[in-house]
Design an enzyme around this catalytic site. Structure first.
Site, PDB file in Angstrom:
ATOM      1  N   TYR A 118     -19.530 100.858 100.725  1.00  0.00           N
ATOM      2  CA  TYR A 118     -20.938 100.705 101.103  1.00  0.00           C
ATOM      3  C   TYR A 118     -21.065  99.825 102.342  1.00  0.00           C
ATOM      4  CZ  TYR A 118     -25.753  99.124 101.200  1.00  0.00           C
ATOM      5  OH  TYR A 118     -27.025  98.829 101.618  1.00  0.00           O
ATOM      6  N   GLY A 153     -29.083 101.221 101.470  1.00  0.00           N
ATOM      7  CA  GLY A 153     -30.162 101.273 100.499  1.00  0.00           C
ATOM      8  C   GLY A 153     -30.101 102.548  99.683  1.00  0.00           C
TER       9      GLY A 153
END
Length: 641
Positions: A158, A165
């Site tokens: 990530y 998000g």
């Protein structure tokens, strides 16, 4: 075409409807506008002046046309004959390298572990430059190696090679990783419409941070990244450090953060300028495009590498840096509140019995004990006798709460400040972005250190605690102004009726206290879900910090009014004098404000008294006396500061 012209420190926007006009016309038009804004300053009808282009420091010929030497939105400095260039606001690009290498420059070494709120405020004021230790550089490099390994192995992590998000499951191709980080910065810059609609006037979502606060924000972001858990490259960190040391400061809006995934929008604007985009300010250019500012100082924009965009915008640095200023100013005004209250007690002919050591020893809160010690050191004693106290002995059973209970009320404000300072000092030296890189384990871990709940709650508490210093001060002002509550003339003035004295000054204090009551409503009890419910609980820490600063400022202003009133009240006891430390406070104020013999404009008096408090001059004036008292009562006093 518009040109921004600086005259004696003021920036004036001059529209040039006809760019073929001469530079002489531009200078005269700027002076005309300056004179209209400063009617008290007398300027010659035909002033002689010199014009200098800010971006390169070049002198401009007044006979040249505007369009031949300037571009739209250019910046120019104007020096009137007889004035001198202000070196602190007009460093020529060629001087930057020499100034930075000056052996007299003082540095703070940032390592991500030892920065304090006091250090950060000093950095904001430009008292120090910053550098990194070799150990810090090693930690940064090790964390970056982990990111580079992830990329080379095509692992999915990530923020490194995914969207953000709600788009965390979207994997991004390797050849798009740089653009991914840049797009993140650009899309997160949601704080303004355009430069002309915001930086020069007001932003659609708030004004820009002043340079001192942007400097604090940048320094704190560097300190956080220097811990070595963010995965940024040393090259990027060094470019940020160079920008700080040259005071190249991005346009950052004061509003727009909910304090959830950190202060995303403000930090994105901070990063945007460092990338050479958007707007930036420096002392020798004023506001102009960021690339021009950086290049004018011999700097190159940051080129974002994988993960760096996210690392630059995740974090609580906006709320924490503003909070650092708030808590440092709160600490300064809390100390001086004790001094001012002691002077008020003296002119209201109160007793010092309520500050007896034994009373506070049986309710041993640290702040309460500390405040009582300060009052004992300032009021009538064998060390510092007061002629007022000796001539007019105390004749009441006990004083009103606003006098008698100062140790209890001021005391908890001091304890609140100490608590908040501890929280913020921890926050300043924390890794608050996501994901974090743990070089020893060779992994990244996603978590929630970016959530601003800690500083948000602490700063809400600070507002509530410090507000009471103004609340109780306003009541003491009322006691001095109201003849039914004191032996003083109504509103502290002779010929009452013909003169109004401190009547409206008290109203101003009451208005500020009332406004503070609304501002003290906690921001952190609110939460709005954002980012498609990914960020479904937010701290509102940015608003908590901004209103804490406003509350502290109002407290300072109310106490400035009390200081004026107490010194005015002292005039009615002359020729009797008060204690040596309190006389020193009176003498200090009288260097900038004369006694109130008849009505005049009071706003300037309040302003200069406020400045004394901002510069902590009231505290510095009494500190030697308090130390002397402490030395003579060492068995009973452990500290006065």
């Amino acid at each position: 075409m518009r040109v921004s012209v600086c005259v004696r420190g003021d920036w004036l926007v001059v529209p040039c409807g006809d760019p073929s006009k001469s530079m002489r016309w531009l200078g005269l038009e700027a002076l005309r506008r300056y004179a209209r804004a400063h009617p008290s300053e007398v300027l010659s009808s035909q002033p002689s002046f010199v014009l200098k282009r800010c971006v390169d420091g070049g002198l401009l010929d007044v006979e040249d046309s505007i369009s031949s030497v300037l571009s739209d939105n250019d910046f120019v400095k104007l020096r009137i004959h007889g004035d001198t260039w202000d070196r602190s606001h007009d460093l020529l690009p060629g001087c930057i390298k020499r100034i930075q290498s000056n052996e007299e420059d003082e540095y703070i070494s940032l390592d991500g572990n030892s920065l304090t709120t006091a250090d950060l405020v000093s950095l904001g004021k430009g008292h120090y430059k910053i550098k990194l230790s070799s150990e810090t550089e090693e930690c940064v490099n090790k964390a970056r190696d982990v990111i580079e390994k992830i990329i080379s192995e095509n692992a999915v992590v990530y923020g490194v090679n995914t969207g953000f998000g709600k788009f965390a499951r979207s994997v991004v191709a390797k050849d798009q990783l740089k653009e991914l980080q840049e797009n993140l910065i650009r899309s997160t810059c949601a704080g303004k419409k355009s430069f002309l609609e915001s930086s020069l006037f007001l932003s659609r979502v708030g004004a820009a941070l002043i340079p001192e606060r942007t400097r604090m924000l940048l320094a704190l972001r560097i300190n956080t990244l220097a811990k070595g858990y963010s995965g940024v490259s040393l090259e990027t960190l060094q470019k940020m450090l160079s920008a700080f040391n040259a005071s190249c400061l991005s346009w950052v809006p004061e509003k727009g953060t909910v304090g959830a995934s950190g202060d995303l929008a403000p930090l994105a604007h901070l990063a945007l300028g460092l990338m050479g985009e958007g707007q930036m300010w420096s002392p020798n250019t004023g506001w102009t495009d960021a690339r021009t500012v950086l290049e004018g100082h011999g700097l190159t924009p940051i080129s974002l590498k994988p993960k760096e965009g996210l690392a630059l915008i995740n974090g609580t640095q906006m709320m924490s840096s503003l909070g650092a200023e708030a808590v440092e100013r709160a600490e300064a005004i809390a100390r001086q509140a004790d001094v001012i209250a002691a002077l008020t007690l003296e002119v209201l002919r109160g007793t010092n019995k309520a500050f007896d050591n034994d009373i506070h020893a049986v309710r041993p809160h640290a702040g309460q004990i500390l405040v009582a010690q300060r009052f004992r050191a300032l009021l009538h004693s064998d060390i510092f006798p007061s002629a007022i106290a000796e001539e007019k002995p105390y004749d009441r059973v006990q004083d009103a709460y606003t006098l008698r209970c100062c140790p209890q009320v001021h005391g908890v404000a001091n304890d609140t400040i100490a608590f908040v300072k501890k929280i913020l000092n921890t926050e300043l030296n924390s890794s608050t972005d996501n994901p974090l890189v743990f070089a020893e384990r060779g992994i990244t871990i996603s978590g929630g250190n970016f959530h601003g709940e800690y500083p948000a709650k602490a700063l809400d508490f600070l507002s509530i605690g410090v507000h009471e210093l103004a609340s109780i001060s306003e009541r003491r002002i009322e006691r001095m102004c109201n003849p039914s509550l004191s032996d003083l003339p109504a509103f502290l003035v002779k010929e009452g009726g013909f003169n109004s004295g401190f009547m409206i000054a008290h109203c101003t204090a009451a208005a500020l206290v009332s406004e503070n009551k609304v501002l003290c409503h906690p921001a952190s009890v609110d939460s709005l879900s954002t980012s498609a419910a990914t960020e479904d609980h937010v701290s509102m820490g940015g608003w908590a910090a901004r209103k804490a600063l406003r509350v502290v400022e109002h407290v300072e202003q109310v106490l400035a009014i009390e200081l004026l009133a107490a010194c005015q009240a002292l005039e009615f006891f002359r020729p009797l004098g008060t204690t040596a430390p309190l006389e020193r406070v009176y003498e200090l104020l009288r260097t900038v404000v004369r006694p109130w013999d008849k009505d005049r404009v009071m706003s300037s008096d309040i302003e200069v008294a406020h400045k004394l408090l901002l510069e902590e001059k009231v505290w510095k004036a009494v500190l030697p006396y308090m130390e002397q008292y402490k030395d003579s009562h060492r068995d009973h006093i452990s500290s006065v500061d």
